[in-house]
Design an enzyme around this catalytic site. Structure first.
Site, PDB file in Angstrom:
ATOM      1  N   GLY A  97      50.484  47.000  38.169  1.00 25.96           N
ATOM      2  CA  GLY A  97      50.827  46.653  36.801  1.00 25.96           C
ATOM      3  C   GLY A  97      49.751  45.839  36.132  1.00 25.96           C
ATOM      4  CD  GLU A 122      36.388  50.183  40.484  1.00 26.54           C
ATOM      5  OE1 GLU A 122      36.242  48.924  40.526  1.00 26.54           O
ATOM      6  OE2 GLU A 122      37.473  50.727  40.287  1.00 26.54           O
ATOM      7  CD  GLU A 163      41.192  38.743  41.588  1.00 25.67           C
ATOM      8  OE1 GLU A 163      41.732  39.690  42.174  1.00 25.67           O
ATOM      9  OE2 GLU A 163      39.953  38.519  41.647  1.00 25.67           O
TER      10      GLU A 163
END
Length: 886
Positions: A53, A22, A87
Site C-alpha cells: 500500500g 532498483e 522511511e
C-alpha cells in the site's frame, strides 16, 4: 521483577538500511551488506513483502525504532520512492526523540546539495509527489524537511574511486558508532535490586564527568559477584562509547598466552571487530592505551586473583578516556588496597536474605518462585543449610529437583549436612588452594576449632604459623571475617575446610590432622590401638548434656604432634596416663585428675586452662633446662598452695632480690571488696616495677579470670624477654613490686562499682642453682633493723600467734604504712589458712583493718606513673591463670 537493561536503548538491530532497490540492490548494497555481516553488525534491510500500500507497515516502523544506526543510501532515484521518503521521515523523527539513534547518510553518485535543496532528479521526484498529494500537504512538508535536514549530517560521499574501498570505510565508520551491547544474562537474578543501586552509586556516574573510576566488587566464591557485575554492566553500558566484559579472568589468564588473549578480547569487544594478533602483552598494553585513551569506556574484569591481571588489562588512569569506569570482581580485596594506579572503591557482596533465598531455591527446585505444596518445610531446611549463598541454593535446588519424593529429599539433605556437595566445595576451595601452607594451617585450625573465638586468643595459640598476617590474608581472600574482635566464617566455608580435613582419610579418623566430630573422637580415644602422629588437634564437645566417655587412658601416647586439645562439656571415665609434650593449647574443663601425667613436660605450651578441674598442684613446678612457655592455666583454688615459699594476705606483691635474678612464680587470690555480683568477663592486667621504676620494653600481661581460681604467673612473662639482670643494682638488694589493674570486656552499669582486692598472694622460687635462698630472695625489707624473716619462719604453723601482731611486724618492716589495702574477706572455719597469717576473726579484726589501711612510703606508690588512661575501675576477680616461662 526488575529489569537490568535500560528500556530506551535495547536496540534489536545495529543498522537499518534505507535504499532504492532498483538503483543499488544488486551492486553497491550487496558489498555493503557483506561488509556489515563480516563485522558482526546486525542489519535490517527492506523486504518488499513488507511494503504494501501507500504507507509503511508497522513492522518497518518498529524496525526503525529498534535500530541503533540508520544508514540512508541516497541514489539517483531515491526520492521517487514514497516508501523511501516515509522511511527517511520516520528515521529523522526517531533521531530527534532518541539521542542514541544515529542517521548516517551515504550520497551514492549524488550531490548532497541536490538532496538538501531538492534539485535535479530530487526536484523532479518532489514535483511528481506534489501533484499527487498536494504541495501544501503534511506529507510533502515532512519529506521536504527530512531531505533538507539529513543532507546537513556528516556522512559519506561516493563520487569517484573503487566502490569496495568506499564500502570498507563506511563499514568501519558505522562499526565505530554502534553502542556497546548488553550481556545476555537469561532470567533476571534474584535479590540484586538494592545491590545494583548501591554499587551504581559508588561509580558516581555524572554528565560530563572527566574522571576515571574503578569499583571493586568483593566477596566469597559463589556469593553472586559476577551476577551483580553483569547486571550493573547492562544497567549502565548505554552511557559509554565502548565496553568489554572479560569473564573468568583468573581461569583464562592461567592458560598459555592467557593474558595476551584477554587483551585481544578486550580490544575486539571495545571496537566490535575480529581479534587481531598482538605478539606480546607489552604490545597489548600499548594497543589498549593508544586506541582507548580518548574513549569513554566501560571495562569489567571478572574473577581477578593476581595483580598482573589488573596491570595488563586495566592499567592506569591514563589508559582510558574521561568518564571511563572499570569494575573488578575478586575474592581477594587485598588486590584492591593501595596497589592499583587508580583509586579503587570497594563494594562487599553479602548473602541473600531468607525471602530471596527461598525464591532462588524454588526457581531451581520447582521452576517457580514458591515451594511445591507439601515441600515447604524441606525447602526452608534447604535454604537454612545454604545460608544465603546463591551458588549453594542453585546447586541444591537443581539436585533436589530430580528427587521425586519427600523421603528422597530427606536423604539428600542429610547428605548435604554431613558432607558438602562437591560443586559447592570446588568453587569455595579455589581461594584455599592459592594460600601458602602456613595460611592453610591457620584456616583449617579456625574452621575446625576457633570459629567465633577472640582474634587475640587465636593469634596467641597459632603464633607459630604467623597467625596475625595469615588471618589478614584469609580476610582478604573472603574466607574469614573479623567482627568486633572475633573470628567469623560463613558456614559453607567452614564446611569446606572441614571437608578438606575429612578427605585426608575419609574412612579412618585416626589418620586425619584434626578431629572435631564427637563420635570420631570417641572412636579414636576408645580404641586399644588408635591415634597417630598425624593428629594435630582435637576438640571434644560441647554436647547438650554432660556425657561420660569410656576411653583408653593411653590414647594420647601416639599423638606426638598434637598441638591443640580442647575438652568441653564431657567427662572421662579415667584420668589420662599420658599427654603429648608437643601441646601448645590445653583447655580441659573438669580435668579428671589431681595431678598431671608424670612425663608431661609441654615445652611449647602457650595456653594451659583447666577450669573446674580436680588439679590441686600439691607439689612445686618442675622447671627444666630448655624452653618452657606456659601462658595460661586455670587452677581451681581459693588460696595459694602450701608449697609456695612465701604467702601473704592483702596488698601488692613485693619482695627483694640480690645477685642473678632467679626464676620466680607468683600466685594471687582475688576477692570482691564489696561482695556484689560481678561481670563474668574480667581480665587482670599485671605490670612489674624494679626499684620503683617500670621495667622497659615490657608488655601488659592481660589474663582472663574465672570464679574460685588462683592466678599464677611466671615473672618472665611480664619481663617479656627483657634482660632483668642489667636493671639490677649489683651486690645490692633490689625491690620488685607487681602492680595490677582489672578491666571488664563489656559495658557495666555505671551505678555499680566493682573493686578488686588481693586477699592472698604468694611467691615460689626455683631452687635450681641456689644454695642459700635467703642470700638471693627476701620477703621483708633487708635494710631495716627488724630481724630478717626466713623461709622457715613462714612455713611453720603459727595458728596460735596473733595475726595482727604479725601483720604489724611485716608492715613496719616492708614499710607499707601508706598503702591502702581493702579488708580481707572472711574465711570459713573449715578452710583456715595453715600459715603465719591464719586469721583469728573474733579478736583481731580491728588490728587487721588498721594495718591494711596504710600507705607505703618506702615503695612510693603515689609516685608510680600508671601506663593506663584514667577511668579504669579496679574490678573483682575470682579466677586462676598460670603463666610460666622458663
Amino acid at each position: 521483577m526488575a529489569n537490568y537493561e535500560e528500556p530506551s536503548d535495547r536496540f534489536t538491530y545495529d543498522v537499518f538500511l534505507s535504499f532504492r532497490g532498483e538503483d543499488t540492490r544488486y551492486s553497491f548494497m550487496g558489498y555493503l551488506l557483506d561488509a556489515f555481516q563480516k563485522r558482526g553488525i546486525k542489519v535490517f534491510y527492506d523486504d518488499t513483502s513488507l511494503k504494501i500500500g501507500e504507507e509503511l507497515s508497522p513492522a518497518f516502523y518498529k524496525a526503525i525504532e529498534e535500530s541503533n544506526i540508520s544508514v540512508i543510501v541516497f541514489s539517483e532515484d531515491y526520492a521517487s520512492s514514497k516508501w523511501c521518503l516515509n522511511e527517511l521521515a520516520k528515521i529523522m523523527e526517531c533521531t530527534k526523540t532518541n539521542k542514541k539513534q544515529i542517521a548516517f547518510p551515504i550520497f551514492y553518485h549524488v550531490d548532497p546539495a541536490d538532496v538538501r535543496h531538492q534539485r535535479n532528479s530530487y526536484e523532479e521526484a518532489m514535483i511528481a509527489h506534489e501533484k499527487r498529494f498536494g504541495k501544501d500537504s503534511e506529507k510533502i512538508k515532512a519529506w521536504t524537511a527530512a531531505l533538507s535536514k539529513v543532507a546537513d549530517l556528516k556522512g559519506h560521499h561516493i563520487h569517484t574511486g573503487h566502490e569496495i574501498d568506499h564500502v570498507k570505510e563506511i563499514a568501519e565508520k558505522v562499526h565505530a558508532n554502534i553502542a556497546p551491547k548488553p550481556l545476555l544474562v537469561g532470567e533476571n537474578p534474584v535479590g540484586l535490586d538494592q545491590h545494583i543501586e548501591d554499587a551504581k552509586s559508588l561509580l558516581d556516574l555524572k554528565p560530563n564527568d572527566g574522571t576515571v573510576c574503578t569499583l571493586g566488587i568483593i566477596g566469597l566464591g559463589g556469593i553472586g559477584k559476577t551476577e551483580l557485575a553483569k547486571a550493573l554492566y547492562n544497567k549502565i553500558v548505554h552511557q559509554f562509547e565502548a565496553a568489554s566484559f572479560l569473564a573468568n579472568v583468573r581461569e583464562k589468564s592461567n592458560k598459555i598466552n592467557g593474558l595476551e588473549d584477554l587483551q585481544k578480547t578486550l580490544l575486539s569487544e571495545m571496537f566490535q571487530q575480529p581479534k587481531s594478533e598482538l605478539g606480546s602483552t607489552s604490545k597489548g598494553i600499548y594497543e589498549i592505551k593508544h586506541k582507548l585513551e580518548k574513549k569513554k569506556v566501560l571495562l569489567v574484569l571478572d574473577d581477578v586473583d593476581e595483580m598482573k591481571q589488573i596491570e595488563n588489562l586495566a592499567g592506569g588512569s591514563d589508559w582510558y578516556g574521561p568518564g571511563s569506569r572499570i569494575i573488578i570482581t575478586t575474592r581477594d580485596k587485598g588486590l584492591l588496597m593501595g596497589t592499583h594506579q587508580i583509586e579503587v572503591k570497594t563494594y562487599e557482596m553479602t548473602e541473600l536474605n531468607n525471602q530471596h533465598s527461598l525464591q532462588l531455591f524454588c526457581r531451581n527446585a520447582f521452576g517457580k518462585n514458591n515451594p511445591k505444596t507439601g515441600y515447604e518445610a524441606m525447602s526452608y531446611r534447604a535454604i537454612g543449610y545454604a545460608k544465603g549463598l546463591p551458588l549453594a541454593l542453585k546447586v541444591i535446588g537443581c539436585n533436589l529437583a530430580t528427587r521425586k519424593s519427600l523421603k528422597a529429599w530427606e536423604d539428600a539433605l542429610k547428605d548435604y549436612e554431613r558432607i558438602p556437595r562437591k560443586g559447592i566445595q570446588d568453587v569455595l576451595k579455589v581461594s584455599y588452594d592459592v594460600l601458602e601452607p602456613s595460611a592453610q594451617s591457620v584456616f583449617l585450625d579456625i574452621a575446625c576449632f576457633f570459629k567465633g573465638e577472640n582474634i587475640e586468643y587465636v593469634e596467641e595459640v597459632l603464633v607459630e604459623f604467623s597467625a596475625t598476617s595469615n588471618i589478614e590474608e584469609l580476610v582478604n581472600k573472603s574466607l574469614l571475617n573479623v567482627d568486633d574482635g572475633y573470628l567469623n566464617m560463613h558456614d559453607l566455608i567452614q564446611d569446606m575446610g572441614r571437608e578438606i580435613v575429612r578427605q585426608e582419610a575419609p574412612n579412618n579418623p585416626a589418620k586425619r590432622s584434626r578431629l572435631w566430630f564427637q563420635q570420631d573422637i570417641i572412636d579414636v580415644l576408645s580404641a586399644n590401638d588408635s591415634g597417630s602422629d598425624t593428629i594435630q588437634g582435637i576438640m571434644v564437645g560441647p554436647s547438650i548434656y554432660m556425657t561420660e566417655v569410656y576411653w583408653n587412658d593411653c590414647a594420647f601416647e601416639k599423638m606426638n604432634c598434637l598441638r591443640i586439645l580442647i575438652v568441653r562439656n564431657i567427662t572421662f571415665s579415667l584420668k589420662p596416663k599420658y599427654l603429648p609434650n608437643h601441646l601448645r593449647l590445653l583447655h580441659w574443663e573438669a580435668y579428671p585428675s589431681k595431678t598431671l601425667p608424670p612425663k608431661f613436660y609441654p615445652r611449647n605450651i602457650i595456653i594451659f586452662n583447666l577450669p573446674n578441674s580436680q588439679l590441686t598442684l600439691t607439689e612445686p613446678f618442675k622447671v627444666r633446662k630448655g624452653r618452657t612457655e606456659l601462658e595460661h592455666m586455670m587452677m581451681p583454688a581459693v588460696k595459694v598452695p602450701k608449697w609456695f615459699d612465701y604467702r601473704c594476705k592483702g596488698g601488692f606483691p613485693v619482695f627483694w632480690v640480690r645477685g642473678k635474678f632467679p626464676k620466680i612464680v607468683l600466685a594471687f587470690v582475688f576477692q570482691d571488696a564489696v561482695k556484689q555480683s560481678y561481670p563474668v568477663n574480667l581480665f587482670v592486667e599485671l605490670f612489674p616495677l624494679i626499684n620503683d621504676k617500670h621495667v622497659p620494653n615490657t608488655s601488659v600481661c592481660e589474663i582472663g579470670i574465672e570464679r574460685n581460681h588462683v592466678v599464677v604467673c611466671d615473672l618472665q612473662v611480664l619481663f617479656c624477654g627483657t634482660s632483668i639482670d642489667a636493671l639490677l643494682l649489683k651486690n645490692e638488694w633490689n625491690q620488685v613490686h607487681i602492680s595490677y589493674e582489672v578491666n571488664d570486656r563489656y559495658e557495666l552499669d555505671e551505678t555499680t562499682d566493682y573493686y578488686l582486692t588481693v586477699s592472698e598472694w604468694g611467691v615460689f622460687v626455683d631452687k635450681q642453682g641456689i644454695v642459700n635462698l635467703e642470700e638471693h630472695v627476701q620477703f621483708t625489707c633487708p635494710t631495716t633493723k627488724d630481724p630478717i624473716m626466713t623461709i622457715d619462719d613462714f612455713k611453720h604453723d603459727d595458728s596460735n600467734e596473733n595475726p595482727a601482731v604479725n601483720e604489724n611486724r611485716v608492715d613496719k618492716t616492708i614499710g607499707i604504712e601508706d598503702i591502702p589495702s581493702p579488708t580481707a574477706p572472711e574465711v570459713d572455719e573449715t578452710e583456715q589458712y595453715t600459715h603465719m597469717f591464719e586469721e583469728n576473726e573474733n579478736s583481731n579484726d580491728a588490728a587487721v583493718n588498721e594495718n591494711e589501711n596504710r600507705y607505703d612510703k618506702t615503695i612510693g606508690t603515689e609516685d608510680i606513673p600508671s601506663p593506663y588512661p584514667s577511668g579504669f575501675f579496679w574490678r573483682l576477680l575470682y579466677t586462676c591463670f598460670c603463666k610460666c616461662f622458663s
